[in-house]
Scaffold this motif. Structure first.
Motif, PDB file in Angstrom:
ATOM      1  N   LEU A  74       2.965   5.118   4.385  1.00 31.66           N
ATOM      2  CA  LEU A  74       4.359   5.126   3.928  1.00 31.66           C
ATOM      3  C   LEU A  74       5.306   4.885   5.090  1.00 31.66           C
ATOM      4  CD1 LEU A  74       6.740   5.692   2.039  1.00 31.66           C
ATOM      5  CD2 LEU A  74       6.329   8.139   2.359  1.00 31.66           C
ATOM      6  N   GLN A  75       5.055   5.557   6.204  1.00 28.33           N
ATOM      7  CA  GLN A  75       5.911   5.395   7.369  1.00 28.33           C
ATOM      8  C   GLN A  75       5.852   3.968   7.893  1.00 28.33           C
ATOM      9  OE1 GLN A  75       8.129   7.504   8.488  1.00 28.33           O
ATOM     10  NE2 GLN A  75       8.758   6.054  10.082  1.00 28.33           N
ATOM     11  N   GLU A  76       4.652   3.391   7.891  1.00 28.93           N
ATOM     12  CA  GLU A  76       4.510   2.004   8.351  1.00 28.93           C
ATOM     13  C   GLU A  76       5.274   1.052   7.436  1.00 28.93           C
ATOM     14  OE1 GLU A  76       0.983  -1.212   9.542  1.00 28.93           O
ATOM     15  OE2 GLU A  76       0.465   0.803   8.839  1.00 28.93           O
ATOM     16  N   PHE A  77       5.187   1.297   6.120  1.00 26.95           N
ATOM     17  CA  PHE A  77       5.911   0.464   5.160  1.00 26.95           C
ATOM     18  C   PHE A  77       7.418   0.570   5.402  1.00 26.95           C
ATOM     19  CE2 PHE A  77       7.908  -0.694   1.206  1.00 26.95           C
ATOM     20  CZ  PHE A  77       7.122  -1.724   0.719  1.00 26.95           C
ATOM     21  N   LYS A  78       7.904   1.794   5.643  1.00 26.98           N
ATOM     22  CA  LYS A  78       9.337   2.012   5.860  1.00 26.98           C
ATOM     23  C   LYS A  78       9.825   1.312   7.129  1.00 26.98           C
ATOM     24  CE  LYS A  78      10.670   6.329   5.257  1.00 26.98           C
ATOM     25  NZ  LYS A  78      10.598   7.821   5.275  1.00 26.98           N
ATOM     26  N   VAL A  79       9.008   1.340   8.178  1.00 20.97           N
ATOM     27  CA  VAL A  79       9.388   0.676   9.423  1.00 20.97           C
ATOM     28  C   VAL A  79       9.511  -0.827   9.207  1.00 20.97           C
ATOM     29  CG1 VAL A  79       8.574   0.063  11.747  1.00 20.97           C
ATOM     30  CG2 VAL A  79       8.442   2.435  10.968  1.00 20.97           C
ATOM     31  N   ILE A  80       8.539  -1.400   8.493  1.00 21.54           N
ATOM     32  CA  ILE A  80       8.576  -2.839   8.215  1.00 21.54           C
ATOM     33  C   ILE A  80       9.790  -3.169   7.346  1.00 21.54           C
ATOM     34  CG2 ILE A  80       7.375  -4.779   7.126  1.00 21.54           C
ATOM     35  CD1 ILE A  80       4.738  -3.353   7.781  1.00 21.54           C
ATOM     36  N   LEU A  81      10.054  -2.322   6.347  1.00 22.76           N
ATOM     37  CA  LEU A  81      11.178  -2.553   5.439  1.00 22.76           C
ATOM     38  C   LEU A  81      12.506  -2.559   6.197  1.00 22.76           C
ATOM     39  CD1 LEU A  81      12.081  -2.987   2.517  1.00 22.76           C
ATOM     40  CD2 LEU A  81      12.115  -0.503   2.227  1.00 22.76           C
ATOM     41  N   LYS A  82      12.642  -1.647   7.146  1.00 26.29           N
ATOM     42  CA  LYS A  82      13.858  -1.609   7.959  1.00 26.29           C
ATOM     43  C   LYS A  82      13.957  -2.861   8.827  1.00 26.29           C
ATOM     44  CE  LYS A  82      14.212   3.443   8.166  1.00 26.29           C
ATOM     45  NZ  LYS A  82      14.109   4.640   9.044  1.00 26.29           N
ATOM     46  N   ASN A  83      12.829  -3.272   9.411  1.00 27.19           N
ATOM     47  CA  ASN A  83      12.824  -4.478  10.252  1.00 27.19           C
ATOM     48  C   ASN A  83      13.140  -5.733   9.441  1.00 27.19           C
ATOM     49  OD1 ASN A  83      12.187  -2.978  12.520  1.00 27.19           O
ATOM     50  ND2 ASN A  83       9.985  -3.347  12.368  1.00 27.19           N
ATOM     51  N   LYS A  84      12.761  -5.708   8.168  1.00 29.48           N
ATOM     52  CA  LYS A  84      13.020  -6.845   7.275  1.00 29.48           C
ATOM     53  C   LYS A  84      14.374  -6.712   6.579  1.00 29.48           C
ATOM     54  CE  LYS A  84       9.002  -8.894   7.866  1.00 29.48           C
ATOM     55  NZ  LYS A  84       8.883 -10.230   8.496  1.00 29.48           N
ATOM     56  N   GLN A  85      15.175  -5.760   7.049  1.00 27.63           N
ATOM     57  CA  GLN A  85      16.532  -5.549   6.526  1.00 27.63           C
ATOM     58  C   GLN A  85      16.539  -5.326   5.013  1.00 27.63           C
ATOM     59  OE1 GLN A  85      18.423  -9.102   8.158  1.00 27.63           O
ATOM     60  NE2 GLN A  85      19.232  -7.880   9.865  1.00 27.63           N
ATOM     61  N   GLY A  86      15.589  -4.519   4.556  1.00 28.05           N
ATOM     62  CA  GLY A  86      15.574  -4.134   3.151  1.00 28.05           C
ATOM     63  C   GLY A  86      14.970  -5.159   2.215  1.00 28.05           C
ATOM     64  N   ASP A  87      14.367  -6.219   2.757  1.00 24.64           N
ATOM     65  CA  ASP A  87      13.752  -7.254   1.912  1.00 24.64           C
ATOM     66  C   ASP A  87      12.392  -6.745   1.431  1.00 24.64           C
ATOM     67  OD1 ASP A  87      12.383  -9.495   0.886  1.00 24.64           O
ATOM     68  OD2 ASP A  87      13.624 -10.850   2.078  1.00 24.64           O
ATOM     69  N   LEU A  88      12.341  -6.348   0.172  1.00 25.38           N
ATOM     70  CA  LEU A  88      11.160  -5.713  -0.386  1.00 25.38           C
ATOM     71  C   LEU A  88       9.952  -6.642  -0.424  1.00 25.38           C
ATOM     72  CD1 LEU A  88      10.139  -3.084  -1.688  1.00 25.38           C
ATOM     73  CD2 LEU A  88      10.913  -3.961  -3.890  1.00 25.38           C
ATOM     74  N   PHE A  89      10.167  -7.881  -0.834  1.00 22.00           N
ATOM     75  CA  PHE A  89       9.042  -8.811  -0.960  1.00 22.00           C
ATOM     76  C   PHE A  89       8.499  -9.229   0.397  1.00 22.00           C
ATOM     77  CE2 PHE A  89      10.979  -9.173  -5.143  1.00 22.00           C
ATOM     78  CZ  PHE A  89       9.867  -9.183  -5.962  1.00 22.00           C
TER      79      PHE A  89
END
Length: 208
Positions: free
Chosen positions: A72-87
């Motif tokens: 979950l933490q890894e997913f959240k870090v990536i999501l932040k780096n992708k500026q909220g781009d879920l896909f």
């Protein structure tokens, strides 16, 4: 969940106990693994174990929960780096997750889970934590990039996106149990195909 006395331990001792559990469950199924093996490897008295955990199921569930939380933490870090781009986040995260399960440090643990069908226990234990995961995503996802109107729409999308991932993981574990060679790239491409359908829709533009 562990008792309060476990969380009062130093992080080094907590890690030693959980690593001992991991080593035991890497070698044996949940049913065949014993508390005696865990406490011997962790170098703690049996009485101390019951001060920290209710039983074997308790330490197993928490050991797997820690892995879920790390993902979950890894997913959240990536999501932040992708500026909220879920896909875009899912496309980067899923290959890492599949590689971790089939080739990473925990691959032997997941092999035992697969051949002994302990993933059924894992699914029961993690259902409530999956709901927590979905709620945490609400504040991180950039809704402006999505065709949604409210949190219910976002919840529906998140469930839909992760359903094929759950199927992929389930089938991967079954194939491991059957002794089949796992083609990680094939699994990733299959998930990408499902993701493309969710991202761009099933109906053809201008179709009947």
């Amino acid at each position: 969940m562990p008792k309060e006395t476990f969380f009062n331990l130093k992080e080094e001792k907590q890690a030693r106990i959980l690593n001992a559990a991991k080593e035991v469950f890497k070698q044996k199924s949940f049913d065949k693994a014993s508390i005696n093996e865990i406490i011997k490897l962790a170098e703690i008295p049996r009485g101390s174990f019951y001060q920290y955990f209710e039983d074997k199921e308790d330490i197993y569930a928490y050991m797997m929960l820690k892995r879920f939380q790390n993902n979950l933490q890894e997913f959240k870090v990536i999501l932040k780096n992708k500026q909220g781009d879920l896909f875009a986040t899912a496309k980067e995260f899923v290959p890492k997750l599949l590689s971790k399960i089939t080739q990473g440090d925990d691959s032997e643990l997941f092999y035992q889970i697969a051949i002994n069908e302990d993933y059924r226990r894992m699914q029961r234990n993690h259902h409530q934590h999956q709901e927590v995961f979905l709620k945490e995503m609400y504040d991180l996802v950039d809704e402006e990039k999505l065709r949604i109107e409210n949190k219910q729409d976002l919840s529906m999308l998140l469930h839909a996106m992760f359903m094929p991932l759950g199927v992929t993981l389930y089938n991967t574990l079954k194939e491991i149990k059957a002794g089949q060679k796992i083609d990680v790239h094939e699994k990733i491409n299959a998930y990408y195909h499902a993701l493309e359908l969710f991202e761009h829709g099933f109906s053809k533009e201008g179709g009947n």
